[in-house]
Enzyme design. Structure first.
Site, PDB file in Angstrom:
ATOM      1  N   GLN A  78     -10.664   4.425  11.797  1.00  0.00           N
ATOM      2  CA  GLN A  78     -10.025   3.290  11.122  1.00  0.00           C
ATOM      3  C   GLN A  78      -8.698   3.061  11.823  1.00  0.00           C
ATOM      4  O   GLN A  78      -7.819   3.914  11.752  1.00  0.00           O
ATOM      5  CB  GLN A  78      -9.827   3.587   9.635  1.00  0.00           C
ATOM      6  N   GLN A  80      -6.585  -0.091  11.834  1.00  0.00           N
ATOM      7  CA  GLN A  80      -5.546  -0.894  11.185  1.00  0.00           C
ATOM      8  C   GLN A  80      -4.824  -0.058  10.130  1.00  0.00           C
ATOM      9  O   GLN A  80      -5.489   0.698   9.419  1.00  0.00           O
ATOM     10  CB  GLN A  80      -6.176  -2.115  10.509  1.00  0.00           C
ATOM     11  N   PRO A 119     -12.431   4.416   3.599  1.00  0.00           N
ATOM     12  CA  PRO A 119     -11.308   4.158   2.695  1.00  0.00           C
ATOM     13  C   PRO A 119     -11.112   2.693   2.303  1.00  0.00           C
ATOM     14  O   PRO A 119     -10.307   2.399   1.423  1.00  0.00           O
ATOM     15  CB  PRO A 119     -10.102   4.669   3.486  1.00  0.00           C
ATOM     16  N   GLY A 143     -12.893  -1.437   1.654  1.00  0.00           N
ATOM     17  CA  GLY A 143     -14.125  -2.158   1.343  1.00  0.00           C
ATOM     18  C   GLY A 143     -14.788  -2.553   2.648  1.00  0.00           C
ATOM     19  O   GLY A 143     -15.971  -2.301   2.875  1.00  0.00           O
ATOM     20  N   MET A 161     -13.761  -3.529   7.054  1.00  0.00           N
ATOM     21  CA  MET A 161     -12.796  -3.640   8.148  1.00  0.00           C
ATOM     22  C   MET A 161     -13.435  -4.494   9.231  1.00  0.00           C
ATOM     23  O   MET A 161     -14.529  -4.197   9.711  1.00  0.00           O
ATOM     24  CB  MET A 161     -12.443  -2.232   8.663  1.00  0.00           C
ATOM     25  N   GLU A 162     -12.676  -5.535   9.632  1.00  0.00           N
ATOM     26  CA  GLU A 162     -13.222  -6.583  10.489  1.00  0.00           C
ATOM     27  C   GLU A 162     -13.300  -6.213  11.966  1.00  0.00           C
ATOM     28  O   GLU A 162     -12.974  -7.032  12.823  1.00  0.00           O
ATOM     29  CB  GLU A 162     -12.385  -7.848  10.297  1.00  0.00           C
ATOM     30  N   HIS A 212     -15.757 -12.255   3.784  1.00  0.00           N
ATOM     31  CA  HIS A 212     -14.354 -11.987   4.121  1.00  0.00           C
ATOM     32  C   HIS A 212     -14.229 -11.400   5.530  1.00  0.00           C
ATOM     33  O   HIS A 212     -13.492 -11.927   6.373  1.00  0.00           O
ATOM     34  CB  HIS A 212     -13.748 -11.034   3.082  1.00  0.00           C
ATOM     35  N   GLU A 213     -14.958 -10.333   5.782  1.00  0.00           N
ATOM     36  CA  GLU A 213     -14.832  -9.686   7.102  1.00  0.00           C
ATOM     37  C   GLU A 213     -15.320 -10.616   8.208  1.00  0.00           C
ATOM     38  O   GLU A 213     -14.768 -10.644   9.304  1.00  0.00           O
ATOM     39  CB  GLU A 213     -15.584  -8.351   7.132  1.00  0.00           C
ATOM     40  N   HIS A 243     -12.700 -13.093   9.205  1.00  0.00           N
ATOM     41  CA  HIS A 243     -11.701 -12.514  10.111  1.00  0.00           C
ATOM     42  C   HIS A 243     -12.051 -12.743  11.583  1.00  0.00           C
ATOM     43  O   HIS A 243     -11.183 -12.613  12.450  1.00  0.00           O
ATOM     44  CB  HIS A 243     -11.565 -11.005   9.884  1.00  0.00           C
ATOM     45  N   GLU A 295      -4.673 -12.081   6.401  1.00  0.00           N
ATOM     46  CA  GLU A 295      -5.430 -11.914   5.161  1.00  0.00           C
ATOM     47  C   GLU A 295      -5.465 -13.149   4.254  1.00  0.00           C
ATOM     48  O   GLU A 295      -6.496 -13.432   3.652  1.00  0.00           O
ATOM     49  CB  GLU A 295      -4.908 -10.704   4.386  1.00  0.00           C
ATOM     50  N   ASP A 307       1.446  -0.406   5.796  1.00  0.00           N
ATOM     51  CA  ASP A 307       0.553  -0.322   4.649  1.00  0.00           C
ATOM     52  C   ASP A 307       1.162  -0.922   3.388  1.00  0.00           C
ATOM     53  O   ASP A 307       0.457  -1.380   2.498  1.00  0.00           O
ATOM     54  CB  ASP A 307       0.312   1.173   4.363  1.00  0.00           C
ATOM     55  N   TYR A 341      -2.890 -11.431   0.592  1.00  0.00           N
ATOM     56  CA  TYR A 341      -4.257 -11.912   0.361  1.00  0.00           C
ATOM     57  C   TYR A 341      -4.295 -13.155  -0.523  1.00  0.00           C
ATOM     58  O   TYR A 341      -4.738 -14.222  -0.105  1.00  0.00           O
ATOM     59  CB  TYR A 341      -5.089 -10.809  -0.312  1.00  0.00           C
TER      60      TYR A 341
HETATM   61  N1  BES Z   1      -8.381  -5.860   7.279  1.00  0.00           N
HETATM   62  C1  BES Z   1      -8.604  -5.501   5.931  1.00  0.00           C
HETATM   63  C2  BES Z   1      -8.459  -4.022   5.666  1.00  0.00           C
HETATM   64  C3  BES Z   1      -7.130  -3.413   6.063  1.00  0.00           C
HETATM   65  C4  BES Z   1      -5.939  -4.097   5.942  1.00  0.00           C
HETATM   66  C5  BES Z   1      -7.107  -2.138   6.560  1.00  0.00           C
HETATM   67  C6  BES Z   1      -4.740  -3.517   6.344  1.00  0.00           C
HETATM   68  C7  BES Z   1      -5.908  -1.547   6.950  1.00  0.00           C
HETATM   69  C8  BES Z   1      -4.719  -2.240   6.846  1.00  0.00           C
HETATM   70  C9  BES Z   1      -9.961  -5.970   5.432  1.00  0.00           C
HETATM   71  O1  BES Z   1     -10.343  -7.196   5.956  1.00  0.00           O
HETATM   72  C10 BES Z   1      -9.874  -6.148   3.952  1.00  0.00           C
HETATM   73  O2  BES Z   1      -9.092  -6.942   3.526  1.00  0.00           O
HETATM   74  N2  BES Z   1     -10.681  -5.443   3.186  1.00  0.00           N
HETATM   75  C11 BES Z   1     -10.720  -5.535   1.733  1.00  0.00           C
HETATM   76  C12 BES Z   1     -11.864  -6.373   1.264  1.00  0.00           C
HETATM   77  C13 BES Z   1     -11.601  -7.819   1.094  1.00  0.00           C
HETATM   78  C14 BES Z   1     -12.834  -8.483   0.495  1.00  0.00           C
HETATM   79  C15 BES Z   1     -10.390  -8.166   0.292  1.00  0.00           C
HETATM   80  C16 BES Z   1     -10.953  -4.138   1.180  1.00  0.00           C
HETATM   81  O3  BES Z   1     -11.103  -3.212   1.955  1.00  0.00           O
HETATM   82  O4  BES Z   1     -10.989  -3.978  -0.047  1.00  0.00           O
HETATM   83 ZN    ZN Z   2      -9.158  -8.761   5.250  1.00  0.00          ZN
END
Ligand code: BES
Ligand code: ZN
Length: 636
Positions: free
Chosen positions: A174, A176, A301, A303, A305-306, A330-331, A334, A353, A408, A416
């Site tokens: 992972q 990001q 960890p 939901g 990751m794109e 969503h992904e 991205h 986001e 983070d 979002y």
């Molecule tokens: N890119 C994000 C996950 C992320 C963001 C990982 C910042 C690390 C740092 C991914 O696209 C995301 O937003 N995932 C969401 C799901 C989405 C439907 C809102 C999640 O993991 O819950």
């Molecule tokens: Zn996202």
């Protein structure tokens, strides 16, 4: 970082470097297979580069391409091998500064065959360390031989018991936001784009896949070659290794997962090709060739990751009824917002986001209808309002200031959902047709580039607000707090039905009757219903609701996670379900609300720590770092 300070500190560093060559050389000779981080940490303290979260000097010298040649060693839980960074020394500088975190570096070679001096600076627990390599003005590439640490933050090494099949180990990464540096020495800043290629060697019974061109079948030898020819930021480099099988869904879409989850994944994602066509219809051709998804073990960890060409996804979206596929939308979105046009820094995270939640919603509207999409936006709005109450005001602006903080911390409903509501407001002001044309051009004109909030605002003003003479206040959204009053109001008949049901419940109507009428509810309606349960309902009332609706046994992870939180809050006994969920699932978004609800009472806190002790070995660093902090847990 002030510019003058940078110049001053840089000058001091240069003096220091030229003054201590002997020491460094000796140090590098000393370096062998074992960790060199101790002997190298003697107070080389560097400021961040042009990015608040990266030491890399990308303005002076930048990486264009990374080639990796790595062995995946499940025994020692390490990646071992080398990476070659092809660089462009713009400023003809004599030092290349990379980001590294807990990497064991053996040696560094330049393209002329000579060994290079290098030094690793003091390690920051969040940002890792700068790695300074002495290069020559005409150096075209540096090759770094190294091993990752078994505790590398990006990597999760799973034992066979932690997988669905229970037979083979598993590894996934992972990257990001700033974890790539813990498995690849790299200039780990989103403003820099690179291409990459890789030769990855794995045990022959396993398959390797990356955010790149991928195999469909296992190779006999365990050797895999990957190419990512489009330029991407370093946080999108990703690898997964396991007992994987590929199932095609559409012409350009498919799913990788363990054989045990293959059929379920194939069914759940049946609409993926349709979604891709819908997305292209709105904002331009898909630029990454294939779109596949890998469904990972439940400890993933996030939901989703794109990672380009290959979204990494949690199995907790396999609800059995396609009810959670908005996460795939969503992904996929991205692929435009984030991967094609990338936030230049983590302070601009909403450009990734917010645009993606907006675009996700448009895809859902195309494929599943407006009622469905509106319910998703209302859930978004609830999440947003709740989070605004909890956040410091300064963190409720779209444009963030995360200097000296873990990026983070920007991962909130602001980026979002406030981001998406901002774009909804613009769509409403411009009219959908005009807005869509604007957004399509935005993606087209900035493809394979990075963008700051300020640059976006300029583009927005010049290409939409001024020509259309729109009367909108964008500053209150970007630089102001909370949810501005100018946000659009969403009306939903489906949610009105839920409100009626909640009202009837309060007035004492029979719950089985209410549940009977609710049998065709979408999952968002159930979520809204659970969120509407009066705060003064005690355990008996919760038991009645559970009996009528069966929420404790829900196969929908969003519903179950919400139900557990609300039950714990009201003293309804869901200990068994909670323990089972927390030990099985490692998705941080679900874990934090449940644990934080548990620790509100003394008794609950004791229980939370007992469960955590059991569950922690199943969590990825992203999750356990957050939870260690929350629970005040100190690993032995
Ligand atoms: N890119 C994000 C996950 C992320 C963001 C990982 C910042 C690390 C740092 C991914 O696209 C995301 O937003 N995932 C969401 C799901 C989405 C439907 C809102 C999640 O993991 O819950
Ligand atoms: Zn996202």
């Amino acid at each position: 970082m002030h510019k003058y300070l940078i110049i001053l500190v840089s000058a001091l560093i240069m003096l220091n470097i030229s003054g201590c060559k002997d020491v460094e050389e000796k140090e590098n000779e000393k370096t062998n297979q074992t960790s060199n981080k101790e002997d190298q940490s003697d107070e080389l303290i560097l400021p961040m580069g042009s990015d608040d979260h990266s030491y890399a000097n990308i303005a002076q010298v930048k990486t264009n391409h990374i080639h990796m040649d790595m062995n995946v060693d499940f025994e020692s839980k390490q990646l071992k091998g080398e990476v070659r960074l092809d660089i462009e020394n713009i400023a003809k500088t004599d030092s290349l500064i990379l980001d590294v975190d807990n990497l064991h570096i053996q040696h560094v070679t330049l393209d002329d065959g000579s060994k290079a001096n290098f030094k690793i600076g003091k390690r920051d627990p969040i940002f890792g360390s700068p790695m300074l390599i002495n290069i020559k003005p005409n150096t075209k590439s540096v090759t770094i031989a190294y091993e990752t640490d078994p505790n590398s933050k990006a990597l999760q090494w799973l034992s066979p018991e932690q997988t669905a099949g229970k037979q083979h180990p598993y590894l996934f990464t992972q990257g990001q936001a700033i974890l790539t540096r813990s498995w690849i020495p790299s200039q780990d800043a989103p403003a820099l784009r690179i291409t990459y290629s890789a030769d990855i060697h794995v045990p022959s019974e396993l398959m390797a896949v990356m955010s790149a061109s991928n195999p469909r079948e296992r190779s006999e030898s365990g050797d895999y070659h990957f190419e990512m020819k489009q330029s991407i930021p370093a946080y999108l480099i990703a690898l997964a290794v396991g007992d994987l099988e590929f199932r095609a869904i559409g012409e350009r879409t498919g799913v990788y997962t363990e054989p045990k989850m293959a059929a379920a994944s194939e069914n759940e994602f049946a609409d993926m090709e349709k979604m891709l066509i819908a997305a292209e219809g709105m904002y331009g051709k898909y630029k990454w060739d294939r779109y596949d998804v890998i469904v990972l073990p439940p400890s993933f960890p996030f939901g989703g990751m794109e990672n380009p060409r290959l979204t990494f996804a949690t199995p907790t979206i396999l609800a059995g009824d396609k009810s959670l596929v908005s996460l795939i939308a969503h992904e996929m979105a991205h692929s435009w917002s984030g991967n094609l046009v990338t936030n230049a820094s983590w302070d601009d995270f909403w450009l990734n986001e917010g645009f993606t939640v907006y675009f996700e919603n448009r895809i859902m509207e195309e494929v599943y209808g407006k009622d469905y999409a509106d319910m998703l936006m209302l859930i978004s709005e609830q999440d947003l309002r709740k989070e605004i109450e909890e956040l410091d005001e300064r963190d409720t602006h779209l444009k963030l200031d995360l200097e000296d903080r873990d990026p983070d911390e920007g991962l909130t409903a602001i980026a979002y959902d406030k981001g998406a509501f901002f774009l909804k407001m613009l769509e409403n002001a411009a009219g959908r047709e005009r807005w869509d044309e604007f957004l399509k051009n935005y993606f087209q004109e900035h493809q394979f580039e990075t963008i700051t909030t300020e640059k976006f605002v300029k583009y927005l003003n010049e290409n939409l607000i001024e020509p259309e003479n729109l009367n909108v206040n964008i500053d209150e959204w970007i630089y102001g707090p909370g949810l501005p009053a100018s946000h659009i109001k969403i009306m939903s008949e489906k949610f009105a039905k839920v409100d009626e049901a909640a009202e009837a419940m309060k007035n004492g109507k029979d719950l089985t009757e209410i549940a009977f009428d609710a049998s065709d509810w979408a999952y968002q309606q159930n979520l809204h219903f659970i969120r509407s349960i009066p705060t003064d309902y005690g355990p008996d009332k919760m038991a009645e609701i559970d009996k009528a609706f069966g929420y404790s046994k829900s196969g929908n992870s969003e519903i179950l996670a919400e139900w557990l939180v609300q039950s714990i809050r009201r003293g309804y006994d869901v200990d068994k379900e909670t323990t089972d969920f927390l030990t099985r699932v490692g998705r941080r978004k679900f874990l934090t609300p449940i644990y934080s609800e548990l620790i509100k009472t003394e008794e609950g806190k004791k229980r939370a720590l007992e469960i955590y002790e059991m569950a922690r070995p199943n969590y990825h660093a992203v999750s356990y770092i957050t939870l260690d902090g929350m629970l005040g847990y100190e690993p032995q």
